[in-house]
Motif scaffolding. Structure first.
Motif, short mmCIF file in Angstrom:
data_model
loop_
_atom_site.label_atom_id
_atom_site.label_comp_id
_atom_site.label_asym_id
_atom_site.label_seq_id
_atom_site.Cartn_x
_atom_site.Cartn_y
_atom_site.Cartn_z
N SER A 139 0.80 -1.27 0.04
CA SER A 139 -0.07 -0.06 0.10
C SER A 139 1.02 1.25 0.02
O SER A 139 1.71 1.27 0.65
N SER A 140 0.29 2.03 -0.84
CA SER A 140 0.92 3.46 -0.65
C SER A 140 0.71 4.19 0.65
O SER A 140 -0.31 4.48 0.78
N ARG A 141 1.85 4.86 1.18
CA ARG A 141 1.68 5.60 2.32
C ARG A 141 0.67 6.78 2.03
O ARG A 141 -0.06 7.30 2.84
N ALA A 142 1.15 7.35 0.98
CA ALA A 142 0.05 8.72 0.52
C ALA A 142 -1.24 8.21 0.26
O ALA A 142 -2.13 9.01 0.67
N ASP A 143 -1.46 7.06 -0.08
CA ASP A 143 -3.02 6.74 -0.47
C ASP A 143 -3.66 6.31 1.07
O ASP A 143 -4.70 6.63 1.09
N ALA A 144 -3.04 5.63 1.75
CA ALA A 144 -3.26 5.40 3.08
C ALA A 144 -3.68 6.64 4.08
O ALA A 144 -4.82 6.76 4.53
N ASP A 145 -2.79 7.77 3.79
CA ASP A 145 -3.14 9.05 4.27
C ASP A 145 -4.36 9.69 3.54
O ASP A 145 -5.23 10.28 4.41
N LEU A 146 -4.49 9.60 2.45
CA LEU A 146 -5.46 10.34 1.68
C LEU A 146 -6.65 9.58 1.96
O LEU A 146 -7.96 10.27 2.33
N ALA A 147 -6.94 8.24 2.16
CA ALA A 147 -8.19 7.39 2.47
C ALA A 147 -8.61 7.87 3.82
O ALA A 147 -9.61 8.24 4.07
#
Length: 225
Positions: A139-147
């Motif tokens: 998982s992308s850290r940026a995606d996890a943060d965005l979600a």
């Protein structure tokens, strides 16, 4: 009795999904929608819908933005993403943003039926051919943060964010949502704080991070069509 919503703008593919749904769940109520606005309208009108089969690139939807909108506004509804894109990184992003499953458009009827049964049984589903590669895709850290940031918004705040991203002014948003303009301003203040942005432009950029290219619109040499 289960209730499903097929969200795709291609009539032939909707027909295939309808056949799979009725085979998988005899007696299920199956509805159809061909735009994202129609999907959101159907969900608003019928809170009993259990599952949405969502095309990533139907009109009004741009990649994962439609998935995020459904998850924010109707969190009790399961969503299976349907796409011609079977890139494991895209599949991983969809799961990270709340998809309960992922169906490539190349899937056969057996896989369609398996996916519908599994997700209605509260299981996550991926086609067997993708399970290994997706499991190995981080998982992308940026995606996890965005979600997480998007999940912090209330349903109405997400609606306001979507309209801001479309370029509507506060008065236009108030008219569209049938609220007072000061209510929109209050929502915007909360949105800016929760998303960690300072203005409308930056807020709109957050949603654009969910956009994905549509493989069906690519030329043979790989360039956008």
């Amino acid at each position: 009795m289960s209730s499903l919503l097929i969200a795709d703008d291609h009539p032939l593919f909707r027909a295939a999904l309808r056949q799979a749904a009725t085979d998988a769940v005899p007696g299920a109520v199956v509805r159809e929608a061909d735009t994202l606005d129609a999907v959101l309208g159907a969900l608003d009108a019928d809170p009993g819908i259990d599952l949405v089969l969502l095309d990533l690139h139907m009109p009004g939807n741009h990649g994962l933005a439609g998935l995020a909108a459904i998850r924010a506004q109707f969190p009790g509804v399961a969503v299976v993403v349907v796409s011609a894109n079977d890139d494991p990184r895209v599949v991983r992003r969809a799961l990270d943003h709340g998809a309960a499953g992922y169906l490539p458009k190349s899937a056969g009827l057996d896989e369609l039926r398996d996916a519908i049964r599994a997700v209605l049984a509260c299981e996550q589903w991926l086609p067997p051919a993708l399970r290994g590669t997706v499991a190995r895709t981080e998982s992308s850290r940026a995606d996890a943060d965005l979600a997480a940031r998007l999940a912090s918004l209330s349903p109405q705040q997400f609606r306001v964010l979507t309209l801001v991203a479309q370029g509507l002014l506060n008065k236009q948003i108030a008219d569209r949502l049938d609220v007072q303009e000061r209510t929109v301003k209050a929502h915007l203040s909360a949105i800016f704080e929760r998303l960690g942005v300072r203005n409308r432009t930056q807020a709109g950029v957050v949603l654009r991070e969910l956009e994905l290219s549509d493989p069906s619109r690519q030329m043979p040499d790989g360039t956008p069509g």
